[in-house]
Design a protein around this motif. Structure first.
Motif, PDB file in Angstrom:
ATOM      1  N   GLY A 333       0.839  -1.225   0.118  1.00  0.00           N
ATOM      2  CA  GLY A 333       0.125   0.142   0.084  1.00  0.00           C
ATOM      3  C   GLY A 333       0.980   1.292  -0.048  1.00  0.00           C
ATOM      4  O   GLY A 333       0.643   2.315  -0.831  1.00  0.00           O
ATOM      5  N   ALA A 334       2.133   1.427   0.641  1.00  0.00           N
ATOM      6  CA  ALA A 334       2.927   2.417   0.785  1.00  0.00           C
ATOM      7  C   ALA A 334       3.264   2.698  -0.639  1.00  0.00           C
ATOM      8  O   ALA A 334       3.601   3.700  -1.237  1.00  0.00           O
ATOM      9  CB  ALA A 334       3.917   2.268   1.788  1.00  0.00           C
ATOM     10  N   GLY A 335       3.761   1.635  -1.295  1.00  0.00           N
ATOM     11  CA  GLY A 335       4.260   1.676  -2.758  1.00  0.00           C
ATOM     12  C   GLY A 335       3.169   2.273  -3.679  1.00  0.00           C
ATOM     13  O   GLY A 335       3.704   3.056  -4.409  1.00  0.00           O
ATOM     14  N   THR A 336       1.938   1.823  -3.518  1.00  0.00           N
ATOM     15  CA  THR A 336       1.029   2.466  -4.399  1.00  0.00           C
ATOM     16  C   THR A 336       0.544   3.857  -3.911  1.00  0.00           C
ATOM     17  O   THR A 336      -0.111   4.488  -4.892  1.00  0.00           O
ATOM     18  CB  THR A 336      -0.545   1.591  -4.145  1.00  0.00           C
ATOM     19  N   MET A 337       0.885   4.352  -2.758  1.00  0.00           N
ATOM     20  CA  MET A 337       0.895   5.740  -2.605  1.00  0.00           C
ATOM     21  C   MET A 337       1.932   6.870  -3.371  1.00  0.00           C
ATOM     22  O   MET A 337       1.763   7.749  -3.879  1.00  0.00           O
ATOM     23  CB  MET A 337       0.943   6.045  -1.061  1.00  0.00           C
ATOM     24  N   LEU A 338       3.023   6.018  -3.170  1.00  0.00           N
ATOM     25  CA  LEU A 338       4.132   6.785  -3.945  1.00  0.00           C
ATOM     26  C   LEU A 338       4.314   6.759  -5.566  1.00  0.00           C
ATOM     27  O   LEU A 338       4.548   7.748  -6.190  1.00  0.00           O
ATOM     28  CB  LEU A 338       5.561   6.202  -3.557  1.00  0.00           C
ATOM     29  N   GLY A 339       3.883   5.478  -6.113  1.00  0.00           N
ATOM     30  CA  GLY A 339       3.917   5.156  -7.651  1.00  0.00           C
ATOM     31  C   GLY A 339       3.058   6.528  -8.431  1.00  0.00           C
ATOM     32  O   GLY A 339       3.756   7.073  -9.178  1.00  0.00           O
ATOM     33  N   PRO A 340       2.081   6.619  -8.217  1.00  0.00           N
ATOM     34  CA  PRO A 340       1.222   7.427  -9.065  1.00  0.00           C
ATOM     35  C   PRO A 340       1.679   9.158  -8.898  1.00  0.00           C
ATOM     36  O   PRO A 340       1.927   9.816  -9.781  1.00  0.00           O
ATOM     37  CB  PRO A 340      -0.138   7.598  -8.421  1.00  0.00           C
ATOM     38  N   LEU A 341       2.360   9.369  -7.706  1.00  0.00           N
ATOM     39  CA  LEU A 341       2.949  10.717  -7.691  1.00  0.00           C
ATOM     40  C   LEU A 341       4.145  10.611  -8.518  1.00  0.00           C
ATOM     41  O   LEU A 341       4.358  11.736  -9.366  1.00  0.00           O
ATOM     42  CB  LEU A 341       3.276  10.874  -6.190  1.00  0.00           C
ATOM     43  N   LEU A 342       5.099   9.776  -8.546  1.00  0.00           N
ATOM     44  CA  LEU A 342       6.059   9.939  -9.337  1.00  0.00           C
ATOM     45  C   LEU A 342       5.870   9.906 -10.842  1.00  0.00           C
ATOM     46  O   LEU A 342       6.495  10.586 -11.775  1.00  0.00           O
ATOM     47  CB  LEU A 342       7.063   8.637  -8.933  1.00  0.00           C
ATOM     48  N   ALA A 343       4.916   8.800 -11.166  1.00  0.00           N
ATOM     49  CA  ALA A 343       4.528   8.720 -12.590  1.00  0.00           C
ATOM     50  C   ALA A 343       3.808   9.940 -13.085  1.00  0.00           C
ATOM     51  O   ALA A 343       4.148  10.502 -14.384  1.00  0.00           O
ATOM     52  CB  ALA A 343       3.652   7.626 -12.827  1.00  0.00           C
ATOM     53  N   SER A 344       3.155  10.557 -12.283  1.00  0.00           N
ATOM     54  CA  SER A 344       2.275  11.859 -13.027  1.00  0.00           C
ATOM     55  C   SER A 344       2.966  12.926 -13.016  1.00  0.00           C
ATOM     56  O   SER A 344       2.972  13.772 -14.015  1.00  0.00           O
ATOM     57  CB  SER A 344       0.975  12.019 -12.124  1.00  0.00           C
ATOM     58  N   GLY A 345       4.055  12.919 -12.174  1.00  0.00           N
ATOM     59  CA  GLY A 345       4.959  14.200 -12.506  1.00  0.00           C
ATOM     60  C   GLY A 345       5.840  13.968 -13.603  1.00  0.00           C
ATOM     61  O   GLY A 345       6.160  14.854 -14.219  1.00  0.00           O
TER      62      GLY A 345
END
Length: 418
Positions: A333-345
């Motif tokens: 779940g922690a990874g799913t929080m970070l992933g969209p932030l990195l990818a969208s940026g």
């Protein structure tokens, strides 16, 4: 069959919940893009969902303990339905992010309650079959929810209202059930030191898979629109990715039961990077080719999570499967929080295919760490390995109660806490 009939109402409730979740999860990025939301805002929708979902896994057991299963489920399902309607009333990115977190909280809590009932009604003889049927229903319902978007325009009000109606319908089977309320819900608790001692590769790999799957699950539809796919093509694309993940798990599971599971993870990571690179550079040149590449990518990335859980289970002490798997779920779940932030940026400042550069970086990190760990610890003898069990590998569908339903779960004396 008698065991299935006895839980038919609960399976229907779960199916309706996942039907609404599949529809809602794909609807928001499509409607958000149509209303001018930035890629960064859409990435934050995924992060908000993950924050709410993990928070629900932690907090809902306390709520259920105070008010009971039926009342808690009714409140959560109703609030999820209200959140969908509020998405329609407030076309604002910041409001949508907050609402998405609320929906994630409600969704995880409602799913946990249904799963706790299923767990209560299963026995050691029927647990495996009930778990398999439950997994297939959830996959089918999620896919059907996504495919509903092929029937109309996602920018209007119809699908928002339909999603709210389905959420409301999902509470009827549990509200009308005459079955006694089950035992208290499983509570998730993270013990990083114990997880690391058990299997360092499982900790690193599940975090990286969370980054990859969270990025793709949130922004795959955005990628599709940016490269020129229409809504029906995007719905088919995302549905095929999920279904391929279910199909590919069968040969992957058989292979991981015979080989070092770390080697299987390395192979999956290399394959995922190959599909991702093709999508990064050639996606959009031909719609059919893009959809097929996405299906292959989904087949690989959605089959990684159960291999990681199986590897961690190989090294777990008797009675520790709940704690180990539940802890991995929180790290995922922690990874799913970070992933969209990195990818969208990255997508905002470069191009749509940058989504798969983020997933490739996550898979490369997982592959390199797995190769290093293979030099540090020998593989287990074949007779000491646990069985591979097919599992839905998205945080949207997996909760601590899903872990409790897993046929590998052993009864312990911890009072149900992970």
């Amino acid at each position: 069959m008698s065991a299935v009939v006895s839980i038919a109402a609960l399976l229907v409730g779960s199916g309706l919940l996942l039907l609404a979740g599949g529809l809602h999860g794909l609807l928001l990025p499509l409607a958000g893009l149509a209303n001018g939301f930035s890629d960064a805002s859409l990435g934050l929708l995924g992060t908000g969902w993950a924050v709410g979902y993990v928070s629900g896994c932690l907090a809902v057991p306390v709520i259920v303990k105070r008010v009971g299963h039926v009342r808690a489920f009714g409140a959560l399902a109703s609030l999820a339905g209200i959140s969908v309607l509020l998405n329609l009333l407030f076309m604002d990115a910041a409001v949508w992010i907050v609402l998405r977190a609320i929906t994630g909280f409600c969704f995880s809590g409602a799913a946990m309650i249904v799963e706790s009932w299923l767990n209560e009604r299963s026995t050691s003889e029927t647990r495996g079959r009930i778990f398999g049927i439950y997994t297939m229903i959830n996959l089918g319902a999620t896919t059907a929810g996504q495919m509903l978007l092929t029937l109309g325009d996602p920018t209007g009000f119809f699908f928002f209202v339909l999603g709210s109606i389905i959420y409301s319908l999902s509470l009827l089977p549990t509200a009308l059930s005459t079955a006694a309320s089950p035992q208290p819900l499983t509570q998730a608790r993270l013990d990083p030191k114990k997880l690391w001692r058990n299997s360092p590769i499982a900790v690193v790999a599940v975090f990286m898979v969370g980054i990859s799957n969270g990025s793709f699950g949130t922004l795959g539809a955005v990628y599709g629109l940016r490269i020129g796919l229409d809504v029906p093509e995007i719905a088919i694309m995302m549905s095929l990715a999920l279904l391929a993940g279910a199909v590919v798990q069968i040969p992957v599971g058989m292979l991981s039961d015979r080989l070092d599971r770390r080697l299987v993870l390395v192979g999956l990571a290399v394959t995922a990077m190959s599909f991702g690179s093709s999508l990064s550079f050639f996606g959009g040149t031909d719609p059919t080719l893009t959809v097929l590449l996405i299906a292959g990518f989904g087949g690989v990335v959605y089959s990684m999570y159960p291999v990681i859980v199986a590897h961690a289970s190989d090294h777990a002490e008797p009675g520790d499967f709940l704690r180990i798997s539940g802890g991995l779920l929180l790290i995922f779940g922690a990874g799913t929080m970070l992933g969209p932030l990195l990818a969208s940026g990255l997508m905002t400042f470069t191009y749509p295919g940058a989504l798969f550069q983020v997933t490739a970086a996550a898979h490369l990190s997982m592959m390199l760490f797995a190769l290093w760990r293979m030099r540090q610890r020998a593989s287990l003898p074949q007779e000491d390995k646990s069985d591979f069990v097919m599992a839905v590998s998205t945080a949207q569908i997996t909760t601590p109660e899903t872990v409790s339903l897993d046929p590998r779960t052993e009864v312990d004396d911890t009072g149900g806490e992970i």
